[in-house]
Scaffold this motif. Structure first.
Motif, PDB file in Angstrom:
ATOM      1  N   PHE A   2     -19.287  -4.531  15.998  1.00 28.86           N
ATOM      2  CA  PHE A   2     -19.602  -3.519  14.992  1.00 28.86           C
ATOM      3  C   PHE A   2     -19.609  -2.184  15.715  1.00 28.86           C
ATOM      4  O   PHE A   2     -20.424  -1.958  16.602  1.00 28.86           O
ATOM      5  N   LEU A   3     -18.714  -1.300  15.361  1.00 28.62           N
ATOM      6  CA  LEU A   3     -18.577  -0.024  16.059  1.00 28.62           C
ATOM      7  C   LEU A   3     -19.146   1.126  15.242  1.00 28.62           C
ATOM      8  O   LEU A   3     -18.827   1.279  14.062  1.00 28.62           O
ATOM      9  N   VAL A   4     -19.980   1.943  15.888  1.00 31.34           N
ATOM     10  CA  VAL A   4     -20.593   3.095  15.249  1.00 31.34           C
ATOM     11  C   VAL A   4     -20.281   4.322  16.104  1.00 31.34           C
ATOM     12  O   VAL A   4     -20.551   4.338  17.302  1.00 31.34           O
ATOM     13  N   GLY A   5     -19.701   5.358  15.481  1.00 32.40           N
ATOM     14  CA  GLY A   5     -19.320   6.562  16.209  1.00 32.40           C
ATOM     15  C   GLY A   5     -20.232   7.736  15.921  1.00 32.40           C
ATOM     16  O   GLY A   5     -20.791   7.850  14.835  1.00 32.40           O
ATOM     17  N   TYR A  16     -13.578   8.973  11.465  1.00 35.89           N
ATOM     18  CA  TYR A  16     -14.091   7.808  12.181  1.00 35.89           C
ATOM     19  C   TYR A  16     -14.262   6.571  11.317  1.00 35.89           C
ATOM     20  O   TYR A  16     -13.981   5.463  11.752  1.00 35.89           O
ATOM     21  N   ALA A  17     -14.783   6.743  10.124  1.00 36.65           N
ATOM     22  CA  ALA A  17     -15.257   5.599   9.340  1.00 36.65           C
ATOM     23  C   ALA A  17     -14.285   5.168   8.253  1.00 36.65           C
ATOM     24  O   ALA A  17     -13.715   5.996   7.558  1.00 36.65           O
ATOM     25  N   GLY A  18     -14.134   3.877   8.118  1.00 37.17           N
ATOM     26  CA  GLY A  18     -13.385   3.300   7.013  1.00 37.17           C
ATOM     27  C   GLY A  18     -11.910   3.611   6.995  1.00 37.17           C
ATOM     28  O   GLY A  18     -11.265   3.522   5.969  1.00 37.17           O
ATOM     29  N   GLY A  19     -11.348   3.962   8.101  1.00 34.35           N
ATOM     30  CA  GLY A  19      -9.924   4.297   8.110  1.00 34.35           C
ATOM     31  C   GLY A  19      -9.323   4.126   9.483  1.00 34.35           C
ATOM     32  O   GLY A  19      -9.669   3.209  10.227  1.00 34.35           O
ATOM     33  N   ALA A  20      -8.452   5.034   9.835  1.00 31.62           N
ATOM     34  CA  ALA A  20      -7.717   4.937  11.082  1.00 31.62           C
ATOM     35  C   ALA A  20      -8.635   4.971  12.305  1.00 31.62           C
ATOM     36  O   ALA A  20      -8.275   4.450  13.354  1.00 31.62           O
ATOM     37  N   GLY A  21      -9.808   5.575  12.166  1.00 30.22           N
ATOM     38  CA  GLY A  21     -10.737   5.646  13.289  1.00 30.22           C
ATOM     39  C   GLY A  21     -11.237   4.286  13.729  1.00 30.22           C
ATOM     40  O   GLY A  21     -11.571   4.076  14.889  1.00 30.22           O
ATOM     41  N   GLY A  22     -11.317   3.357  12.796  1.00 35.08           N
ATOM     42  CA  GLY A  22     -11.711   1.996  13.125  1.00 35.08           C
ATOM     43  C   GLY A  22     -13.193   1.756  13.298  1.00 35.08           C
ATOM     44  O   GLY A  22     -13.607   0.658  13.652  1.00 35.08           O
ATOM     45  N   ASP A  24     -17.087   1.166  12.055  1.00 35.35           N
ATOM     46  CA  ASP A  24     -17.776   0.551  10.927  1.00 35.35           C
ATOM     47  C   ASP A  24     -18.857   1.469  10.355  1.00 35.35           C
ATOM     48  O   ASP A  24     -19.390   1.211   9.277  1.00 35.35           O
ATOM     49  N   GLY A  25     -19.179   2.512  11.082  1.00 41.21           N
ATOM     50  CA  GLY A  25     -20.190   3.449  10.630  1.00 41.21           C
ATOM     51  C   GLY A  25     -20.267   4.642  11.569  1.00 41.21           C
ATOM     52  O   GLY A  25     -19.549   4.727  12.560  1.00 41.21           O
ATOM     53  N   VAL A  26     -21.154   5.563  11.224  1.00 39.27           N
ATOM     54  CA  VAL A  26     -21.405   6.748  12.040  1.00 39.27           C
ATOM     55  C   VAL A  26     -22.905   6.968  12.165  1.00 39.27           C
ATOM     56  O   VAL A  26     -23.685   6.530  11.323  1.00 39.27           O
ATOM     57  N   THR A  53     -18.538   5.197   0.286  1.00 38.70           N
ATOM     58  CA  THR A  53     -17.240   5.158  -0.404  1.00 38.70           C
ATOM     59  C   THR A  53     -16.122   4.695   0.530  1.00 38.70           C
ATOM     60  O   THR A  53     -15.109   4.194   0.067  1.00 38.70           O
ATOM     61  N   ARG A  54     -16.340   4.825   1.830  1.00 36.80           N
ATOM     62  CA  ARG A  54     -15.356   4.379   2.818  1.00 36.80           C
ATOM     63  C   ARG A  54     -15.664   2.973   3.340  1.00 36.80           C
ATOM     64  O   ARG A  54     -15.013   2.499   4.273  1.00 36.80           O
ATOM     65  N   GLY A  55     -16.690   2.345   2.776  1.00 32.63           N
ATOM     66  CA  GLY A  55     -17.075   1.012   3.225  1.00 32.63           C
ATOM     67  C   GLY A  55     -17.741   1.019   4.590  1.00 32.63           C
ATOM     68  O   GLY A  55     -17.676   0.037   5.328  1.00 32.63           O
ATOM     69  N   ALA A  56     -18.381   2.119   4.921  1.00 31.78           N
ATOM     70  CA  ALA A  56     -18.999   2.274   6.234  1.00 31.78           C
ATOM     71  C   ALA A  56     -20.507   2.493   6.103  1.00 31.78           C
ATOM     72  O   ALA A  56     -21.026   2.749   5.019  1.00 31.78           O
ATOM     73  N   LEU A  57     -21.184   2.427   7.216  1.00 32.03           N
ATOM     74  CA  LEU A  57     -22.627   2.618   7.290  1.00 32.03           C
ATOM     75  C   LEU A  57     -22.927   4.006   7.853  1.00 32.03           C
ATOM     76  O   LEU A  57     -22.252   4.464   8.788  1.00 32.03           O
ATOM     77  N   PHE A  58     -23.926   4.677   7.294  1.00 30.05           N
ATOM     78  CA  PHE A  58     -24.394   5.949   7.842  1.00 30.05           C
ATOM     79  C   PHE A  58     -25.779   5.728   8.431  1.00 30.05           C
ATOM     80  O   PHE A  58     -26.672   5.224   7.748  1.00 30.05           O
ATOM     81  N   VAL A  59     -25.964   6.101   9.690  1.00 32.19           N
ATOM     82  CA  VAL A  59     -27.231   5.907  10.386  1.00 32.19           C
ATOM     83  C   VAL A  59     -27.762   7.264  10.835  1.00 32.19           C
ATOM     84  O   VAL A  59     -27.320   7.800  11.857  1.00 32.19           O
TER      85      VAL A  59
END
Length: 95
Positions: A2-5, A16-22, A24-26, A53-59
């Motif tokens: 699980f990758l978080v940027g 970063y999230a939900g697209g080309a960045g790869g 799973d969240g930020v 909306t991008r299927g990602a997690l915000f932390v």
């Protein structure tokens, strides 16, 4: 895995999230509100919606205080007193 940027500016989330960045969240990393635009609680609800909306997690990173002057001696302007936990408690309702 699980990758978080790290996101410093709200516009970076799309990179970063939900697209080309790869990712799973930020996350915002800095516990001092206002240290970066993404670390400002008033913008967290929008970042959370954008991530969702991008299927990602915000932390969002929340801290009871912040003082990194031992490693960044030039950064005294971002020091925040602990205020008996009031900062951390006050950040939660914005989401």
């Amino acid at each position: 895995s699980f990758l978080v940027g790290l996101v410093l500016e709200p516009g970076q989330l799309a990179q970063y999230a939900g697209g080309a960045g790869g990712f799973d969240g930020v996350y915002t990393y800095f516990g001092a509100a206002g240290f970066t635009r993404a670390a400002t609680p008033s913008g967290w609800a929008g970042l959370a919606r954008d991530a969702e909306t991008r299927g990602a997690l915000f932390v969002p990173c929340v801290a009871p205080g912040y003082d990194d002057t031992r490693v960044r001696p030039w950064n005294g302007e971002n020091t925040r007193a602990r205020e008996d936990g009031a900062r951390a408690r006050g950040a939660a309702p914005v989401l």
